[in-house]
Design an enzyme around this catalytic site. Structure first.
Site: not given
Length: 416
Positions: A256-258, A261
């Site tokens: 959900h991030c790398l 973002d």
């Protein structure tokens, strides 16, 4: 204080439970009625909060879960922990916008709103604040307080409350109140001068990892072409006690991030400044093609053994996006499976971290990693080396293993 945590997923639920444990009255708000029903029954939906912990704060009356926005009235502090996905390369902030309007309808003089959802620099002051002001009729700074504090989910070494917490506010009073709130939850808080700094710091943290993982993934491809063991080279470089941070290759970046973002910053730079964020874009390109590289290596290995990929039986081990996780979001395993199925392979997957009754799509038929399944496969691909896999058994029974995690060795094993 009465605390609202909007969004009861992997970020919001740990914060809500911890806030309840330290003495606040916490309302966990989520628009998903099924999730709220689970939480109200004491069934945790995230790994970082056990069901017994959840039931303890429910039983004490310190925590309640609801999908009813009317229950938010009278809050002292509201924390927004909703998703911020990308849609075709463009940040989708509709969850923040909707949540801000809901909170604005219940915002009162002296209350505080904190954004934790990851986004580009300027989101707090340029998007969140105007919506709160428009909906409530109040003025930020004068009538209510606001700020940004990026989520930092802990890992094996660092617990949730032991991970230093960045805090910021739209003015000095906001920062004081927000810092005081988080001081009661986290062991260490780190104040910064404003929301934009905190927003950029979060993107910097994840872009650093993203770019370095991409670099080592590309280096793994080059090393293989050169006939050099990349894993041995990494271990050798890691003996240097300064100036080097160890990263290891894999089938790609997920979660959900790398993968998401750094693209927030890339989009913002292009939109406002008209300049590309080349490192992030190059890193994204490398990682997008890592599943293709895994499949290419597998096809080459099968060809050497006289086995066409079409009709071959392939067992994929570990489908979540990272080690010992329970999250399939943006996992590169989905692309690996898609490519293999497109080539005519009979691809199957084993994922012990996803419960049998979970309705999440695994993208491939699900099997257990039994000796019989391992032995029946023409090739086994170790995508994620979860601790529940019996690696010794896999090595013993598999005719061939493509090991993407450097956990096995032997005549029947090749590493990525």
């Amino acid at each position: 204080m009465q605390i609202v945590v909007a969004g009861q997923g992997y970020v919001g639920l740990p914060l809500a439970v911890r806030a309840a444990e330290v003495g606040h009255r916490v309302i966990g708000y989520d628009v998903d009625p099924h999730r709220v029903q689970q939480l109200a029954a004491g069934q945790s939906c995230v790994r970082d909060v056990t069901s017994p912990r959840l039931r303890a704060v429910l039983d004490s009356g310190a925590y309640s879960a609801t999908a009813d926005a009317a229950a938010l009235a009278g809050f002292d502090i509201a924390v927004i922990t909703v998703p911020t996905p990308l849609r075709d390369g463009v940040p989708d902030l509709t969850y923040i916008e909707s949540c801000a309007r809901t909170l604005g309808e219940h915002l009162r003089h002296g209350a505080t709103v904190v954004l934790e959802s990851t986004s580009y620099p300027g989101t707090t002051e340029e998007l969140l604040l105007p919506i709160l002001e428009e909906t409530s009729g109040l003025k930020g700074g004068a009538d209510f307080l606001a700020g940004f504090s990026p989520e930092r989910i802990g890992n094996k070494r660092w617990s949730f409350d032991g991970t230093p917490k960045l805090v910021s506010g739209i003015d000095a009073k906001s920062l004081d109140v927000i810092k005081d709130f988080y001081d009661g939850i986290f062991q260490t808080t780190v104040p910064v001068s404003g929301p934009k700094v905190a927003e950029l710091a979060k993107l910097l943290e994840n872009t650093f990892r993203f770019v370095n993982i991409s670099m080592i993934n590309e280096m793994a491809m080059l090393a293989n072409a050169l006939g050099v063991n990349i894993w041995e080279a990494i271990d050798a470089a890691a003996t240097k006690p300064f100036g080097f941070t160890k990263f290891t290759p894999g089938p790609g970046v997920g979660g959900h991030c790398l993968p998401i973002d750094p693209m927030f910053l890339s989009w913002k730079a292009q939109q406002e400044l008209g300049i590309p964020f080349r490192f992030a874009e190059l890193a994204a390109d490398v990682n997008r093609h890592m599943p293709d590289y895994v499949v290419r290596r597998l096809v080459e290995a099968l060809n050497k053994r006289g086995i066409p990929v079409s009709g071959s039986q392939i067992l994929l081990l570990g489908l979540t996006y990272k080690y010992d996780a329970t999250d399939l979001r943006n996992s590169p395993s989905a692309r690996v499976a898609e490519l293999l199925i497109g080539l005519g392979a009979d691809a199957r997957g084993s994922e012990p971290n996803i419960p049998d009754d979970d309705d999440t799509e695994l993208n491939v038929p699900r099997v257990d990693a039994t000796p019989e399944e391992v032995a029946a496969a023409d090739a086994v691909v170790l995508l994620m080396d979860h601790p529940r896999f019996d690696l010794a058994m896999i090595k013993k029974h598999a005719p061939y293993v493509l090991d993407c995690r450097n956990r096995l060795s032997g005549a029947n094993v090749e590493t990525l």
